[in-house]
Design an enzyme around this catalytic site. Structure first.
Site, PDB file in Angstrom:
ATOM      1  N   LYS A  20       1.566   6.431   1.522  1.00 12.59           N
ATOM      2  CA  LYS A  20       1.144   5.189   2.171  1.00 12.59           C
ATOM      3  C   LYS A  20      -0.383   5.182   2.234  1.00 12.59           C
ATOM      4  CE  LYS A  20       1.983   2.344   6.273  1.00 12.59           C
ATOM      5  NZ  LYS A  20       2.856   2.169   7.442  1.00 12.59           N
ATOM      6  N   ARG A  28       5.338   9.887   3.135  1.00 14.89           N
ATOM      7  CA  ARG A  28       6.574   9.702   3.898  1.00 14.89           C
ATOM      8  C   ARG A  28       7.764  10.168   3.064  1.00 14.89           C
ATOM      9  NH1 ARG A  28       6.113   3.540   6.159  1.00 14.89           N
ATOM     10  NH2 ARG A  28       6.386   2.875   4.030  1.00 14.89           N
ATOM     11  N   ARG A  45       0.831  -1.213   0.000  1.00 14.45           N
ATOM     12  CA  ARG A  45       0.000   0.000   0.000  1.00 14.45           C
ATOM     13  C   ARG A  45       0.862   1.258   0.000  1.00 14.45           C
ATOM     14  NH1 ARG A  45      -2.513   0.531   5.982  1.00 14.45           N
ATOM     15  NH2 ARG A  45      -0.884  -0.530   7.135  1.00 14.45           N
ATOM     16  N   ASP A  69      11.211  -7.005   7.158  1.00 18.91           N
ATOM     17  CA  ASP A  69      10.689  -6.101   6.128  1.00 18.91           C
ATOM     18  C   ASP A  69      10.453  -4.710   6.708  1.00 18.91           C
ATOM     19  OD1 ASP A  69       8.688  -7.918   7.409  1.00 18.91           O
ATOM     20  OD2 ASP A  69       7.267  -6.477   6.589  1.00 18.91           O
TER      21      ASP A  69
HETATM   22  P1  AMP Z   1       3.276  -4.205   7.961  1.00 16.53           P
HETATM   23  O1  AMP Z   1       2.952  -5.229   9.006  1.00 16.53           O
HETATM   24  O2  AMP Z   1       2.434  -2.963   8.032  1.00 16.53           O
HETATM   25  O3  AMP Z   1       4.720  -3.889   7.898  1.00 16.53           O
HETATM   26  O4  AMP Z   1       2.873  -4.852   6.551  1.00 16.53           O
HETATM   27  C1  AMP Z   1       3.327  -6.092   6.120  1.00 16.53           C
HETATM   28  C2  AMP Z   1       3.002  -6.267   4.669  1.00 16.53           C
HETATM   29  O5  AMP Z   1       1.596  -6.189   4.449  1.00 16.53           O
HETATM   30  C3  AMP Z   1       3.629  -5.249   3.741  1.00 16.53           C
HETATM   31  O6  AMP Z   1       3.998  -5.909   2.560  1.00 16.53           O
HETATM   32  C4  AMP Z   1       2.504  -4.271   3.503  1.00 16.53           C
HETATM   33  O7  AMP Z   1       2.646  -3.595   2.282  1.00 16.53           O
HETATM   34  C5  AMP Z   1       1.309  -5.199   3.475  1.00 16.53           C
HETATM   35  N1  AMP Z   1       0.055  -4.502   3.839  1.00 16.53           N
HETATM   36  C6  AMP Z   1      -0.333  -4.079   5.064  1.00 16.53           C
HETATM   37  N2  AMP Z   1      -1.545  -3.479   5.000  1.00 16.53           N
HETATM   38  C7  AMP Z   1      -1.933  -3.503   3.703  1.00 16.53           C
HETATM   39  C8  AMP Z   1      -3.090  -3.051   2.986  1.00 16.53           C
HETATM   40  N3  AMP Z   1      -4.100  -2.429   3.600  1.00 16.53           N
HETATM   41  N4  AMP Z   1      -3.114  -3.254   1.664  1.00 16.53           N
HETATM   42  C9  AMP Z   1      -2.106  -3.883   1.015  1.00 16.53           C
HETATM   43  N5  AMP Z   1      -1.013  -4.344   1.626  1.00 16.53           N
HETATM   44  C10 AMP Z   1      -0.911  -4.163   2.957  1.00 16.53           C
HETATM   45 MG    MG Z   2       5.881  -2.898   6.856  1.00 20.09          MG
END
Ligand code: AMP
Ligand code: MG
Length: 541
Positions: free
Chosen positions: A137, A207, A117, A284
């Site tokens: 974002k 960001r 996202r 990540d």
């Molecule tokens: P995070 O836990 O926020 O670091 O996210 C982990 C993964 O999930 C990353 O690849 C993000 O891009 C993906 N992600 C989290 N929320 C969303 C969303 N609403 N739509 C698409 N991808 C998401």
């Molecule tokens: Mg992340």
């Protein structure tokens, strides 16, 4: 000039910025142009257009980030700016893309993740010659969205926007946030993961960082056993971000890794200084530049508790609890080392850098505690004991970490002859439940404070005011406590953004007591103790 793919006649304030999209120019690009979820191989970047939103409104921006990019107040308040910062319109030179990365999540390899996202509008070179990537974002789906919607909600966007700026002003390496825009669209979220999704206000944060490269970018290339791809990324990193990492052009993956180890150690020491808990230290979410990145279910210690994590998803194992962060940093760096190993060919130099992470961390941690305690120098083993005793004392009774260290500056060697009551009274404002303190706790606490006073007495050469200044420059008055964030979120959800504006001022002077308003420097109030958002959070965002 370009309205999401369509050229329009009107210019935008961003047209004057100098874009230089090095990622698209120098890294392999995903050959498929279609924007659907998929596995991407052999490439780091996918061109992708933001999905337009209905009614973008700029609700807050960080003036100093704008000015660093070359944008002034008049630029920021033009209506085209809200359109750009929500992905409705593109400026001259922008060429939006998302990137491919993998990651270890909660200790396990998760395969391809990527910018699900996040869509970068482009990279610009500012007036000081610095590279700045602008990343939206919540700007809609990308090839990395998997089954999710690519959107973000207002509450988590406020948290990211304000916290990254708060971290910056605390002096902690972090990605920055230029702006917070509400989209005029709703986003469905199951905030409590109880099967009852509800519509929430959509928002987008822009960001800003020299780069958003993460450990996971290197890991995905290694997982694909694509050495050429990996080498391209390492060379790219050294070429464009080497100076930021203190590298020379002829340096290679070993020096890169060593530098990442040092930067990571520095940043995590800083988290420990201010009581910040990242909450999701998956690989990540680890920046190759050592910046704090990806503000999700993070939190700040109110009462000092090294086993605390704000992240409800992690409440059972508490992998990412406050006290485990240094060790998790090491574990994550070991995953990066594994990824780089095929390029390096031998494990020794990488192992050496990992060992150095531990020793550098320890040295910097000691120095950080020295400053927090107001010591002129650090006497290795005796002061280790003192630090341990002080930290343990905060766990005797619920003690607010931030207030405790500010109170401690009021203790001076002159107190040595005072009564136990008088000495304890100096730190009592930091106690959450002073009425429950038993005689035994009182005795233990006073013992530690007397040991500290004795230690202060040994540094007669260190002027009292100098010690107080050192402590107050390292012990913030203001940290972005969870309940403070939650109050700003609740009023913004009702359409009132004044608390966000107030906080944007407060976060600029976190060490300056007179400049922090009374309601931004108190302990967590009792009503906030167990309230969702004020204590713990889910990953839903
Ligand atoms: P995070 O836990 O926020 O670091 O996210 C982990 C993964 O999930 C990353 O690849 C993000 O891009 C993906 N992600 C989290 N929320 C969303 C969303 N609403 N739509 C698409 N991808 C998401
Ligand atoms: Mg992340």
């Amino acid at each position: 000039m370009i309205k999401n793919g369509h050229t329009t006649a009107m210019g935008t304030p961003f047209d004057k910025l100098r874009f230089d999209n090095s990622m698209l120019r120098e890294l392999p690009i995903d050959p498929i142009a279609e924007n659907r979820s998929r596995q991407v191989r052999g490439a780091f970047v996918s061109r992708v257009a933001p999905t337009p939103v209905n009614a973008p409104r700029l609700v807050a921006y960080a003036a100093d980030v704008a000015s660093n990019l070359g944008l002034d107040e008049a630029d920021m308040t033009q209506s085209e700016t809200a359109e750009i910062l929500s992905g409705v319109r593109l400026a001259e030179g922008m060429d939006p893309f998302s990137t491919c990365y993998g990651g270890h999540q909660f200790g396990h390899w998760a395969g391809q993740l990527g910018d699900g996202r996040a869509i970068s509008l482009g990279e610009l070179i500012n007036a000081d010659g610095q590279r700045r990537e602008l990343q939206l974002k919540g700007a809609g789906p990308t090839p990395y969205s998997r089954s999710a919607d690519g959107r973000a909600v207002l509450r988590s966007s406020i948290r990211e926007f304000l916290c990254s700026e708060a971290m910056h002003h605390l002096g902690i390496p972090t990605t920055r946030a230029l702006s917070l825009v509400t989209t005029g669209d709703t986003v469905m979220r199951d905030m409590f993961y109880d099967g009852r999704p509800e519509p929430e206000i959509g928002a987008i944060v822009c960001r800003v960082a020299p780069s958003f490269l993460r450990f996971g970018h290197y890991e995905i290339a290694a997982a694909q056993r694509d050495l050429k791809l990996l080498k391209t990324l390492v060379d790219y990193t050294i070429k464009h971000h080497g100076s930021e990492l203190g590298l020379r052009p002829k340096d290679g993956p070993i020096e890169l890794f060593r530098s990442v180890c040092l930067r990571t150690a520095e940043t995590i020491v800083e988290w420990m200084r201010v009581g910040f808990v990242h909450g999701v230290m998956n690989t990540d979410n680890m920046s190759i530049l050592g910046h704090t990145i990806d503000y999700g279910p993070y939190g700040w210690l109110d009462d000092y508790d090294p086993s605390w994590t704000p992240n409800t998803t992690d409440s059972q194992h508490r992998r990412y609890r406050f006290g485990a962060q240094p060790q998790i940093g090491h574990w994550n760096l070991a995953q990066l080392a594994n990824a780089l190993l095929p390029l390096v060919g031998r494990a020794d130099p990488l192992q050496l850098a990992l060992d150095e992470y531990r020793s550098v961390f320890q040295g910097q941690y000691q120095d950080m505690m020295r400053r927090k305690l107001g010591l002129a120098d650090y006497k290795a083993s005796a002061d280790d004991d003192l630090v341990q005793a002080v930290c343990a004392s905060m766990s005797l009774t619920e003690t607010d970490m931030t207030l405790f260290f500010r109170c401690l500056a009021h203790l001076s060697p002159g107190h040595a002859d005072d009564s136990d009551e008088a000495i304890l009274a100096v730190v009592t404002p930091a106690f959450y439940t002073p009425d429950t303190i038993t005689d035994s706790i009182r005795t233990q606490f006073v013992d530690v404070l007397r040991t500290y006073l004795h230690r202060l007495g040994q540094q007669a050469e260190f002027a009292e005011q100098q010690r107080i200044d050192l402590m107050n420059a390292n012990n913030p008055v203001f940290v972005f406590r969870n309940y403070i964030a939650q109050q700003a979120i609740e009023s913004a959800t009702d359409g009132d953004f004044t608390e966000i504006s107030r906080l944007l001022e407060t976060i600029k002077t976190p060490y300056d007591d007179p400049l922090v308003p009374a309601d931004h420097k108190g302990k967590r109030p009792d009503w906030a103790r167990d309230r969702p958002g004020c204590s713990t959070l889910s990953c839903s965002s």
